[in-house]
Design an enzyme around this catalytic site. Structure first.
Site, short mmCIF file in Angstrom:
data_model
loop_
_atom_site.label_atom_id
_atom_site.label_comp_id
_atom_site.label_asym_id
_atom_site.label_seq_id
_atom_site.Cartn_x
_atom_site.Cartn_y
_atom_site.Cartn_z
N SER A 53 3.44 0.83 -10.17
CA SER A 53 3.48 2.69 -9.98
C SER A 53 2.30 2.46 -10.98
O SER A 53 1.64 2.41 -11.07
CB SER A 53 4.78 2.94 -11.59
OG SER A 53 6.24 2.36 -11.24
N HIS A 55 0.43 4.60 -8.67
CA HIS A 55 -0.53 4.87 -7.76
C HIS A 55 0.21 6.97 -6.76
O HIS A 55 -0.34 6.51 -5.71
CB HIS A 55 -0.87 4.31 -7.47
CG HIS A 55 -1.24 2.94 -7.86
ND1 HIS A 55 -2.49 3.01 -8.37
CD2 HIS A 55 -0.61 1.49 -7.91
CE1 HIS A 55 -2.47 1.90 -9.31
NE2 HIS A 55 -1.46 0.63 -8.66
N LYS A 103 -0.50 -4.04 -0.22
CA LYS A 103 -2.20 -4.06 -0.77
C LYS A 103 -1.85 -5.34 -1.71
O LYS A 103 -1.02 -6.47 -2.42
CB LYS A 103 -1.99 -3.24 -1.99
CG LYS A 103 -1.65 -2.12 -1.69
CD LYS A 103 -1.74 -0.61 -2.50
CE LYS A 103 -0.84 -1.04 -3.54
NZ LYS A 103 -0.43 -0.98 -3.84
N HIS A 217 -6.76 -0.09 -10.66
CA HIS A 217 -5.99 -0.33 -11.88
C HIS A 217 -7.00 -0.39 -13.21
O HIS A 217 -7.28 -0.89 -14.18
CB HIS A 217 -4.99 -1.62 -11.52
CG HIS A 217 -4.35 -1.73 -10.13
ND1 HIS A 217 -5.01 -2.56 -9.39
CD2 HIS A 217 -3.57 -1.85 -10.54
CE1 HIS A 217 -3.47 -2.74 -8.43
NE2 HIS A 217 -2.53 -1.90 -9.04
#
Length: 355
Positions: A53, A55, A103, A217
């Site tokens: 979470s 994004h 991803k 990130h």
């Protein structure tokens, strides 16, 4: 740190509870955590994605008609667990199999691969496809190979439409491979994001510095550079994409017949004059829309100079990094098939047209 949250440990759970109340058309499961369509369509391949979470709206905001059938949110910047992916895959399977879109982050890859094997053990046809579109770095704190970023959004839209059109699992996985080899992205941070559990920015930038090639990130990019101006930064970002050379890598793909992983060699395609693209100018969290349009202005000017035609554009918040001030640019080279699928109706919390 001032955030509109309660207890740090409950951030993702309470976010999901809010989604459940705001979007009753979605089924929100809390243990394990996943989001699924209630209006599952029988006889189609199910498309599932997920990741840590932070994004948003990726990925839960893209669950719905014309995009994802399910999404698995991990804790903040943390991979979802195999049981989330496995149970979500079971939930959305409509008899034609499940395609996982991943991803390229080590934890996501390992956990999704475990879920592939578990679903195969249940007799469900399954496949997994990587997105590794970040041209900034080959390896990072979180990956072996290039990172997966905002091309994922375009892949979810195009593949979701393909599933609605009745593509089988093999045809969808080949289309996913083509998208992965044609998408390129790069991001820049003007300031860092703040992860709730940390309570402070993930790194420090001086007022006259930017992080060029940042990860979603907060991973380091190509280098820390002096801040200049919007046009210069955008030009440098576009040059990094346009000058990127073919990138060859080995990708693991599941063989349903053999029940085992097989290696394939994939190579990205270069961009050249005469190509057609979808452009995504993405807010990484705290960048005003006005600045995104200024970036798009320069992107469009440069593509015109290179005789590359913009077929469609998306400008806004699609693949964020919490409250990071920054922007990413994605170019996806398209053909008639991909463009037709992109244009098909979609109805999700974060993306809606043609309905």
């Amino acid at each position: 740190m001032k955030k509109m949250i309660n207890q740090v440990d409950n951030v993702v759970r309470e976010q999901l509870e809010g989604i459940a109340k705001a979007h009753p058309e979605l089924e929100v499961n809390l243990d394990p955590m996943y989001i699924a369509r209630r209006d599952l369509k029988s006889g189609k391949v199910a498309l599932v994605s997920g990741g840590g979470s932070g994004h948003e709206p990726m990925h839960g905001g893209y669950v719905g008609m014309g995009m994802l059938d399910g999404a698995c949110p991990g804790e903040m910047f943390t991979s979802p667990t195999p049981d989330q992916m496995y149970e979500c895959g079971q939930k959305v399977d409509a008899g034609e199999g499940v395609l996982f879109l991943i991803k390229n982050y080590t934890g996501d890859v390992l956990n999704f691969e475990t879920a592939v094997e578990l679903l195969h053990g249940d007799g469900i046809k399954v496949q997994a496809t990587l997105v590794d579109d970040d041209v900034a770095v080959k390896d990072s704190l979180y990956t072996a190979g290039r990172r997966g970023v905002a091309t994922t959004v375009l892949a979810e839209k195009i593949l979701g439409a393909a599933a609605e059109e009745g593509y089988d699992l093999e045809k969808m996985s080949e289309l996913a491979k083509r998208i992965a080899n044609r998408g390129r992205s790069i991001g820049v941070a003007l300031s860092a994001c703040t992860v709730p559990a940390a309570g402070k920015p993930s790194f420090e930038l001086a007022d006259n510095e930017i992080e060029f090639g940042i990860g979603i990130h907060g991973e380091p990019g190509i280098e820390r550079r002096a801040f200049t101006d919007g046009d210069t930064i955008t030009t440098d970002m576009m040059n990094a994409i346009l000058e990127d050379q073919p990138y060859e890598r080995v990708v693991r793909r599941w063989n349903n017949g053999a029940g085992d992983w097989q290696d394939e060699t994939w190579t990205t395609e270069t961009l050249k004059g005469g190509d057609r693209v979808i452009v995504l100018v993405n807010n990484l969290g705290a960048t005003p829309l006005s600045e995104l349009y200024m970036v798009y202005r320069k992107v469009a000017e440069m593509l015109e100079q290179h005789d590359i035609k913009i077929e469609r554009n998306m400008i806004g918040s699609y693949c964020t990094s919490l409250d990071m001030q920054g922007v990413s640019i994605t170019l996806l080279k398209v053909d008639d098939e991909m463009l037709s699928l992109y244009d098909m109706p979609v109805n999700t919390p974060a993306l809606r047209w043609g309905c």
